[in-house]
Design a protein around this motif. Sequence first.
Motif, PDB file in Angstrom:
ATOM      1  N   LEU A 177       0.825  -1.212   0.000  1.00 34.02           N
ATOM      2  CA  LEU A 177       0.000   0.000   0.000  1.00 34.02           C
ATOM      3  C   LEU A 177       0.858   1.261   0.000  1.00 34.02           C
ATOM      4  O   LEU A 177       0.550   2.245  -0.684  1.00 34.02           O
ATOM      5  CB  LEU A 177      -0.931   0.000   1.216  1.00 34.02           C
ATOM      6  N   ILE A 178       1.947   1.229   0.768  1.00 35.26           N
ATOM      7  CA  ILE A 178       2.849   2.393   0.807  1.00 35.26           C
ATOM      8  C   ILE A 178       3.457   2.635  -0.578  1.00 35.26           C
ATOM      9  O   ILE A 178       3.471   3.770  -1.075  1.00 35.26           O
ATOM     10  CB  ILE A 178       3.958   2.176   1.850  1.00 35.26           C
ATOM     11  N   ALA A 179       3.941   1.567  -1.202  1.00 25.14           N
ATOM     12  CA  ALA A 179       4.554   1.702  -2.533  1.00 25.14           C
ATOM     13  C   ALA A 179       3.541   2.204  -3.548  1.00 25.14           C
ATOM     14  O   ALA A 179       3.851   3.073  -4.380  1.00 25.14           O
ATOM     15  CB  ALA A 179       5.132   0.356  -2.976  1.00 25.14           C
ATOM     16  N   MET A 180       2.305   1.699  -3.468  1.00 28.97           N
ATOM     17  CA  MET A 180       1.271   2.122  -4.411  1.00 28.97           C
ATOM     18  C   MET A 180       0.915   3.589  -4.221  1.00 28.97           C
ATOM     19  O   MET A 180       0.797   4.349  -5.189  1.00 28.97           O
ATOM     20  CB  MET A 180       0.021   1.259  -4.223  1.00 28.97           C
ATOM     21  N   SER A 181       0.761   4.003  -2.951  1.00 27.70           N
ATOM     22  CA  SER A 181       0.351   5.395  -2.705  1.00 27.70           C
ATOM     23  C   SER A 181       1.451   6.383  -3.064  1.00 27.70           C
ATOM     24  O   SER A 181       1.185   7.452  -3.618  1.00 27.70           O
ATOM     25  CB  SER A 181      -0.048   5.561  -1.239  1.00 27.70           C
TER      26      SER A 181
END
Length: 271
Positions: free
Chosen positions: A261-265
Amino acid sequence: MPILVLSFPAINPVLVQWGPLAIRWYALAYIAGLVLGWWVIRRVAAEDRYWNGVKRPTPDSIDDLLVYCAFGVIIGGRLGDVLFYDPEYYLAHPLDIFKVWEGGMAFHGGLIGCFFGMMLFARRYRTPLLTVMDLCSLVAPIGLFFGRIANFIRPELWGRPTDVPWAVVFPGTDGLPRHPSQIYEALLEGLLAFVVLYVLARWGALKRPGLIAGVFGVLYGAARIFSEFFREPDPRLEDLGRGLTMGMVLSAPMIAIGLGLIAMSLGRRGS
């Protein structure tokens, strides 16, 4: 030998009782977590400075979000305890599934139940699911803090034997001084996680949907795995051997999902 061994404080797990009706600290912990979380989310959703145009729920709709999440946490938490930790017992005693006042709520099950509640809310109010997840993740540590304090008062989920100066002798154990692992978890999964997430929100993390939820997943997973080294696992239900516990196994995917989720955001173009 420890320099100091603390006696367990004599705290009645029942706060008030009128005949058969009892108000327990365990129940109040859930109520306090949900109500304070609702209050924080309403305030954050109402302030434009957190969002920079990102679509989010209206403050009035947060009342319904509380209901969706409350049912998800209670139903999911109970079913998680039943399915993850002791399915054989509950298969033989199915009516005991409904005895939530006796304890037995699994955080990971509650998280799954809450996720379904968030999905239903996001669909009904046509709000981005990642933003709803961010808001709920922001306040989840509040409930965790009060829940772990309730575990200490009960007392349950105590720690492994130790000789640290702050060791506690818990009633119902073998009389050995033990880590107050419930307090460790309250401070790490609850207080520390909330401070980190709230600071990130103040710095603009809510402008990138999924970032707060991802950081929460990493923080909780890491804190829970760390705390498991100090927490006494049930040899029948939680101890998987070779130093592994069920809590570790269930928390590891949270770190992986959180990093995703961090990488996507952060990978999105955005504000």
